[in-house]
Design a protein around this motif. Structure first.
Motif, PDB file in Angstrom:
ATOM      1  N   GLU A 133       0.988  -1.540   0.307  1.00  0.00           N
ATOM      2  CA  GLU A 133      -0.092  -0.372  -0.268  1.00  0.00           C
ATOM      3  C   GLU A 133       0.862   1.666  -0.090  1.00  0.00           C
ATOM      4  O   GLU A 133       0.631   2.546  -0.927  1.00  0.00           O
ATOM      5  CB  GLU A 133      -1.090   0.236   1.006  1.00  0.00           C
ATOM      6  N   LEU A 134       2.008   1.642   1.050  1.00  0.00           N
ATOM      7  CA  LEU A 134       2.667   2.035   0.742  1.00  0.00           C
ATOM      8  C   LEU A 134       3.665   2.906  -0.697  1.00  0.00           C
ATOM      9  O   LEU A 134       3.519   3.911  -1.108  1.00  0.00           O
ATOM     10  CB  LEU A 134       4.346   2.073   1.817  1.00  0.00           C
ATOM     11  N   GLU A 135       4.005   1.493  -1.357  1.00  0.00           N
ATOM     12  CA  GLU A 135       4.678   1.562  -2.615  1.00  0.00           C
ATOM     13  C   GLU A 135       3.607   2.126  -3.691  1.00  0.00           C
ATOM     14  O   GLU A 135       3.803   2.826  -4.423  1.00  0.00           O
ATOM     15  CB  GLU A 135       4.813  -0.048  -3.063  1.00  0.00           C
ATOM     16  N   ALA A 136       1.843   1.885  -2.698  1.00  0.00           N
ATOM     17  CA  ALA A 136       0.704   2.701  -4.164  1.00  0.00           C
ATOM     18  C   ALA A 136       0.878   3.882  -4.010  1.00  0.00           C
ATOM     19  O   ALA A 136       0.802   4.687  -4.476  1.00  0.00           O
ATOM     20  CB  ALA A 136      -0.201   1.789  -3.790  1.00  0.00           C
ATOM     21  N   CYS A 137       1.130   4.376  -2.952  1.00  0.00           N
ATOM     22  CA  CYS A 137       0.636   5.710  -2.911  1.00  0.00           C
ATOM     23  C   CYS A 137       1.838   6.260  -3.106  1.00  0.00           C
ATOM     24  O   CYS A 137       2.054   7.649  -3.509  1.00  0.00           O
ATOM     25  CB  CYS A 137       0.648   5.993  -1.080  1.00  0.00           C
ATOM     26  N   SER A 138       2.846   5.154  -3.431  1.00  0.00           N
ATOM     27  CA  SER A 138       4.382   6.298  -4.395  1.00  0.00           C
ATOM     28  C   SER A 138       3.997   6.039  -5.331  1.00  0.00           C
ATOM     29  O   SER A 138       4.094   7.541  -5.752  1.00  0.00           O
ATOM     30  CB  SER A 138       5.249   5.750  -4.088  1.00  0.00           C
ATOM     31  N   PHE A 139       3.379   5.454  -5.947  1.00  0.00           N
ATOM     32  CA  PHE A 139       3.415   5.293  -7.498  1.00  0.00           C
ATOM     33  C   PHE A 139       2.414   6.436  -8.038  1.00  0.00           C
ATOM     34  O   PHE A 139       2.075   6.887  -9.249  1.00  0.00           O
ATOM     35  CB  PHE A 139       3.573   4.055  -7.787  1.00  0.00           C
ATOM     36  N   ARG A 140       1.441   6.583  -7.160  1.00  0.00           N
ATOM     37  CA  ARG A 140      -0.016   7.526  -7.545  1.00  0.00           C
ATOM     38  C   ARG A 140       0.491   8.989  -6.884  1.00  0.00           C
ATOM     39  O   ARG A 140      -0.703   9.446  -7.017  1.00  0.00           O
ATOM     40  CB  ARG A 140      -0.859   7.216  -5.733  1.00  0.00           C
ATOM     41  N   ASN A 141       1.570   9.054  -6.247  1.00  0.00           N
ATOM     42  CA  ASN A 141       2.083  10.553  -6.387  1.00  0.00           C
ATOM     43  C   ASN A 141       1.790  11.212  -4.623  1.00  0.00           C
ATOM     44  O   ASN A 141       0.896  12.640  -5.127  1.00  0.00           O
ATOM     45  CB  ASN A 141       2.018  11.676  -7.231  1.00  0.00           C
ATOM     46  N   LYS A 142       1.199  10.445  -3.584  1.00  0.00           N
ATOM     47  CA  LYS A 142       0.417  11.168  -3.604  1.00  0.00           C
ATOM     48  C   LYS A 142       1.548  11.552  -2.117  1.00  0.00           C
ATOM     49  O   LYS A 142       2.728  11.160  -2.125  1.00  0.00           O
ATOM     50  CB  LYS A 142       0.061   9.700  -2.040  1.00  0.00           C
ATOM     51  N   GLY A 143       1.278  13.058  -1.362  1.00  0.00           N
ATOM     52  CA  GLY A 143       2.451  13.472  -1.017  1.00  0.00           C
ATOM     53  C   GLY A 143       2.667  13.138   0.750  1.00  0.00           C
ATOM     54  O   GLY A 143       1.682  11.794   1.178  1.00  0.00           O
ATOM     55  N   THR A 144       3.399  13.497   1.329  1.00  0.00           N
ATOM     56  CA  THR A 144       3.783  13.003   2.344  1.00  0.00           C
ATOM     57  C   THR A 144       2.707  13.095   3.413  1.00  0.00           C
ATOM     58  O   THR A 144       2.262  11.806   4.360  1.00  0.00           O
ATOM     59  CB  THR A 144       4.521  13.468   3.201  1.00  0.00           C
ATOM     60  N   ALA A 145       1.679  14.365   3.708  1.00  0.00           N
ATOM     61  CA  ALA A 145       0.579  14.251   4.724  1.00  0.00           C
ATOM     62  C   ALA A 145      -0.526  13.585   4.172  1.00  0.00           C
ATOM     63  O   ALA A 145      -1.561  12.393   4.535  1.00  0.00           O
ATOM     64  CB  ALA A 145      -0.128  15.668   4.399  1.00  0.00           C
ATOM     65  N   GLU A 146      -0.770  13.726   2.743  1.00  0.00           N
ATOM     66  CA  GLU A 146      -1.703  12.585   2.353  1.00  0.00           C
ATOM     67  C   GLU A 146      -1.946  10.813   2.951  1.00  0.00           C
ATOM     68  O   GLU A 146      -2.586  10.076   2.736  1.00  0.00           O
ATOM     69  CB  GLU A 146      -1.973  12.678   0.961  1.00  0.00           C
ATOM     70  N   THR A 147       0.239  10.857   2.345  1.00  0.00           N
ATOM     71  CA  THR A 147       0.513   8.745   2.250  1.00  0.00           C
ATOM     72  C   THR A 147      -0.373   9.084   3.700  1.00  0.00           C
ATOM     73  O   THR A 147      -0.397   8.029   4.431  1.00  0.00           O
ATOM     74  CB  THR A 147       2.173   9.262   2.229  1.00  0.00           C
TER      75      THR A 147
END
Length: 507
Positions: free
Chosen positions: A67-81
């Motif tokens: 799920e963390l990797e998915a957040c990265s590939f979706r370009n989610k910011g630090t706060a959003e992640t």
């Protein structure tokens, strides 16, 4: 000539050696006391755990990392992640704060400790896996470090004994202007703040963003940017440990208990496997019947839409396509009798006699209605997860099974997406990028979010669903249930009436 024998063992020491005692000595196992919520994972665990714990703890951590990797590939910011990951971490890998205490605190930290080392074993075999594992573990550590209580964070860092050189007051005064310019201080003078000198390679993020003053190969890092230094140390130590682990892996080859589990985990880093449960994917009150499959197909993932369209076009599917589709229909709640009606009506070009002789038994076997396997009997086979569809039985000529995001050419994939209503060029470009990066499950989730963007916004805004209900989809039946519930918000599945708040994720 007299043959002379040589021994590597000093004769004076021979009497003191007891090879049997050394070889068969009982290993000393002990529990670890976890003083901190954070962990650099320096010391391997030594206490006994069951094989069930070994596998389940690793699977739970894998869900978090994926799920963390998915957040990265979706370009989610630090706060959003951080916001997105909070309920997911609480679900799969909770860690209570030291300051507040918890009766399960040590057990949670033990699971975190063991699951890290289990996945370290699973992902140390190839350079690609090591690189990806290091990257997402670093993301997880950073997330936890930033979320940690300040006093506990300071106590943890103090015990690390890292090779940082404090900057003296005289040196801070000497480079006051440079430090002020790099750090962006306005009211506070640099000499009043704590600074550390480290090799610039250890803080590449700060160097790249020009947040530190550099002199003689050293970066002058203010205490407020300590997170970058700690994270860099974590990454460096983990990469070295993974290299050592990779060299030790051959010793595990003969362990027929652990090797299959580790292989399964490493294969699932493509997309984590999802344990299927009918209670988690069934929808109470919905009309799941043979006559309604055409209407329900609007909520199917692309793999199942492709199978359904192929079946309607050709009035036939080959073996693996039938199996994949049958188990999916079973998973959405289509019972055996209705499934047989569906397949018989769909195979319109053959006679009843041919259907009964060549196809009826296979459908019954998938449901567990026939067959000699006592483990399957009564339950049948589980619907295929995304992982299974991606990695097993790739489609051959004339076959429609598999995952379109992986097994189709980009031209054919684009044509299929457009045929089911995906016209947005930005989405299609995103799918192309995901496919090129072999992030097939992210491409599927991208299309899901596009097709349900209005409904997703609504459940987010009114608080009906949180991040845990909207985490990355890794199972076709999970895709269907989520899609169906979103498309039927405010409707009773039976009579079409109801309220938005009546629609909840079950299981």
């Amino acid at each position: 000539m007299i043959k002379q024998e040589f021994s590597r063992i000093d004769p004076k020491r021979r009497a003191n050696l007891n090879h049997r005692q050394k070889q068969f000595a009982t290993p000393a196992y002990k529990d670890v006391e976890y003083k901190h919520r954070l962990n650099f994972y320096i010391t391997p665990p030594t206490a006994d755990i069951t094989l069930e714990q070994f596998e389940q703890w690793a699977i739970d951590r894998l869900r978090v990392l994926a799920e963390l990797e998915a957040c990265s590939f979706r370009n989610k910011g630090t706060a959003e992640t951080a916001t997105h990951m909070k309920p997911i971490l609480e679900k799969y890998l909770p860690l209570s704060f030291t300051t507040f205490g918890s009766s399960t605190q040590q057990a949670e930290r033990q699971k975190d400790h063991y699951s890290h080392f289990i996945l370290r074993l699973a992902f140390a075999s190839t350079e690609d896996l090591r690189r990806r594992f290091s990257r997402v573990e670093t993301m997880l550590f950073r997330l936890r470090f930033q979320d940690e209580v300040a006093t506990d964070r300071q106590a943890f860092v103090k015990e690390l004994t890292l090779d940082w050189e404090p900057v003296s007051i005289e040196e801070r005064r000497q480079y006051e202007e440079e430090l002020r310019g790099a750090s962006g201080w306005e009211k506070t003078r640099p000499q009043e703040e704590s600074y550390f000198k480290v090799d610039w390679e250890k803080v590449p993020e700060l160097v790249e963003s020009r947040k530190v003053f550099m002199k003689g190969g050293k970066a002058y890092v203010p205490e407020k940017d300590q997170v970058s230094m700690v994270v860099a140390e974590f990454t460096s130590k983990l990469e070295k440990a993974l290299a050592l682990t990779s060299r030790a892996l051959p010793r595990l080859d003969e362990d027929d208990r652990l090797t299959p589990i580790l292989n399964h985990l490493s294969q699932n880093f493509t997309t984590p496997d999802s344990n299927y449960s009918s209670s988690n994917t069934s929808i109470s009150g919905a009309d799941i019947s043979a006559r309604n499959v055409d209407a329900l197909s609007a909520s199917f993932p692309l793999c199942m839409q492709n199978l359904h369209r192929s079946l309607r076009r050709d009035a036939h599917l080959k073996h693996y396509g039938r199996l994949q589709y049958t188990l999916f229909l079973k998973g959405i709640g289509l019972n055996l009798e209705e499934c047989l009606i569906f397949w018989r009506s769909s195979f319109s070009k053959i006679t009843d006699d041919v259907f009964n002789k060549e196809y009826r038994y296979n459908v019954r076997h998938a449901y567990g209605d026939v067959g000699g396997d006592s483990n399957r009997r009564g339950n049948g086979y589980s619907p295929f997860s995304c992982q299974k569809i991606l990695t097993e039985h790739p489609p051959g000529p004339g076959e429609a099974n598999g995952c379109p995001y992986r097994h189709f050419s980009m031209e054919n994939l684009t044509a299929l997406l457009q045929a089911v209503g995906v016209k947005d060029q930005d989405v299609l470009r995103g799918v192309k990028e995901d496919k090129e990066k072999t992030k097939f499950h992210l491409a599927c989730n991208r299309v899901f979010e596009y097709a349900h963007k209005q409904e997703i916004k609504k459940v987010r805004d009114n608080g009906t669903w949180g991040a845990a209900e909207l985490e990355t989809i890794v199972h076709p039946n999970e895709y269907f249930k989520r899609s169906y519930l979103l498309k039927n918000m405010g409707k009773n599945p039976v009579d079409g009436e109801g309220r938005d708040e009546d629609v909840k994720m079950e299981g």
